[in-house]
Motif scaffolding. Structure first.
Motif, short mmCIF file in Angstrom:
data_model
loop_
_atom_site.label_atom_id
_atom_site.label_comp_id
_atom_site.label_asym_id
_atom_site.label_seq_id
_atom_site.Cartn_x
_atom_site.Cartn_y
_atom_site.Cartn_z
N SER A 96 0.84 -1.16 -0.10
CA SER A 96 -0.03 0.08 -0.08
C SER A 96 0.88 1.25 -0.09
O SER A 96 2.10 1.50 0.29
N ILE A 97 0.36 2.46 -0.12
CA ILE A 97 1.09 3.56 -0.25
C ILE A 97 1.57 3.88 1.03
O ILE A 97 2.72 4.17 1.47
N TYR A 98 0.54 3.50 2.08
CA TYR A 98 1.03 3.68 3.49
C TYR A 98 2.51 3.04 3.91
O TYR A 98 3.39 3.48 4.28
N GLU A 99 2.28 1.59 3.48
CA GLU A 99 3.37 0.63 3.72
C GLU A 99 4.67 1.01 3.04
O GLU A 99 5.68 0.73 3.50
N ASN A 100 4.54 1.51 1.59
CA ASN A 100 5.90 1.86 1.22
C ASN A 100 6.52 3.04 1.98
O ASN A 100 7.67 2.85 1.80
N ILE A 101 5.91 3.98 2.44
CA ILE A 101 6.65 5.09 3.23
C ILE A 101 6.95 4.44 4.55
O ILE A 101 7.86 4.93 5.12
N ALA A 102 5.93 3.61 5.21
CA ALA A 102 6.40 2.92 6.55
C ALA A 102 7.39 2.11 6.79
O ALA A 102 7.97 2.01 7.96
N TYR A 103 7.69 1.49 5.59
CA TYR A 103 8.44 0.26 5.57
C TYR A 103 9.97 0.64 6.30
O TYR A 103 10.60 0.16 7.17
N GLY A 104 10.56 1.76 5.71
CA GLY A 104 12.01 2.32 6.07
C GLY A 104 12.10 2.61 7.68
O GLY A 104 12.83 2.05 8.34
N GLN A 151 6.84 8.24 -8.94
CA GLN A 151 8.32 8.82 -8.54
C GLN A 151 8.20 9.37 -7.34
O GLN A 151 9.13 9.32 -6.52
N ARG A 152 7.07 10.47 -7.12
CA ARG A 152 7.21 11.28 -6.01
C ARG A 152 7.13 10.19 -4.86
O ARG A 152 7.51 10.72 -3.73
N LEU A 153 6.11 9.28 -4.77
CA LEU A 153 6.06 8.30 -3.57
C LEU A 153 7.69 7.52 -3.44
O LEU A 153 7.77 7.63 -2.12
N CYS A 154 8.22 7.25 -4.42
CA CYS A 154 9.65 7.03 -4.05
C CYS A 154 10.55 7.95 -3.44
O CYS A 154 11.57 7.57 -2.64
N ILE A 155 10.32 9.12 -3.87
CA ILE A 155 11.13 10.14 -3.26
C ILE A 155 10.79 10.28 -1.74
O ILE A 155 11.43 10.48 -0.84
N ALA A 156 9.25 10.40 -1.42
CA ALA A 156 8.74 10.24 0.05
C ALA A 156 9.35 9.23 0.55
O ALA A 156 9.68 9.46 1.77
N ARG A 157 9.42 7.78 -0.06
CA ARG A 157 10.04 6.78 0.53
C ARG A 157 11.32 6.94 1.03
O ARG A 157 11.93 6.71 2.06
N ALA A 158 12.04 7.83 0.27
CA ALA A 158 13.64 7.92 0.64
C ALA A 158 13.68 9.07 1.63
O ALA A 158 14.51 8.93 2.80
#
Length: 248
Positions: A96-104, A151-158
């Motif tokens: 999920s969008i949430y878990e993409n960010i929360a993982y790290g 791509q902005r999700l990947c930047i948010a993840r970083a």
């Protein structure tokens, strides 16, 4: 970050030849040059991504806040949290969008409670200019977003693991012009919070978003300086020939 006399070999191929450069917090640095010139190889030295290539060998010195990132006791997992990476093609996790960010933040122990994790996720999406677009869709898969949003999700993840440096390897090459403009705006907004290095084949993009530009050719750092000077008054003939389109 500070690199001194960095060489990279892939087997017998000498891909990077004695490059020295400083990356500071308040400037976006663009790496430009023709395909195969070594700019992505050099970028990957900053978070030791070349370690994943069996034939790769790196010599010289790269320091992050004074620490030698190639020291034997350097924790590479922690290094990659401090030096985030955004790749050419958006690569959200199949979550999920949430878990993409929360993982790290979760694996690095940055949140003790669900509330703290929620706050980190919201802050990262906000900084990436994505929160208002996805706040009602956090449980949908990240792969359901458009290419530019991914791509902005990947930047948010970083961003979510609070890095010091963000490396971007041609982050807009797979995006349409509107999505590209949004990512460029985002890079400009993030400048000063993070040291940012971007590899781009698009010289107009380098001119728009960077304050310093490094021109690479056949493994050499030919010229490094203020972006305006590189594009309007290059010192080196090879730089001038590349910028004026005589080769590329």
């Amino acid at each position: 970050m500070r690199a001194r006399d960095v060489h990279v070999w892939y087997g017998e191929t000498h891909a990077i030849k004695g490059v020295s450069i400083d990356i500071t917090l308040d400037e976006v640095v663009a790496f430009i040059g023709p395909s195969g010139c070594g700019k992505s190889t050099f970028l990957r030295c900053f978070n030791r991504m070349n370690d994943t290539v069996p034939s790769a060998r790196v010599t010289g010195e790269i320091r992050l806040d004074g620490e030698d990132i190639y020291a034997p006791d350097m924790d590479v997992v922690q290094l990659r949290a401090r030096v985030g990476m955004v790749f050419q093609k958006p690569n959200p996790f199949p979550k999920s969008i949430y878990e993409n960010i929360a993982y790290g933040p979760r694996i690095h122990g940055l949140a003790r409670t669900r509330g703290e994790l929620d706050a980190i996720v919201e802050a990262a999406l906000e900084k990436a200019g994505l929160w208002t677009e996805v706040r009602d869709r956090l449980q949908e898969p990240g792969t359901a977003l458009s290419g530019g949003q991914q791509q902005r999700l990947c930047i948010a993840r970083a961003i979510a693991v609070d890095p010091e440096v963000i490396l971007m390897d041609e982050p807009c090459s797979a995006l349409d012009p509107i999505a590209t403009a949004k990512v460029e705006e985002l890079i400009d907004e993030l400048r000063g919070r993070y040291a940012i290095v971007i590899v781009t084949h698009n010289m107009q993009q380098a001119a728009r978003i960077s304050q310093k530009t490094a021109f690479f050719h056949m493994g050499d750092l030919v010229e490094f300086g203020n972006t305006r000077d590189i594009f309007t008054n290059p010192r080196e003939t090879r730089t001038k020939d590349y910028i004026t389109g005589r080769f590329g």
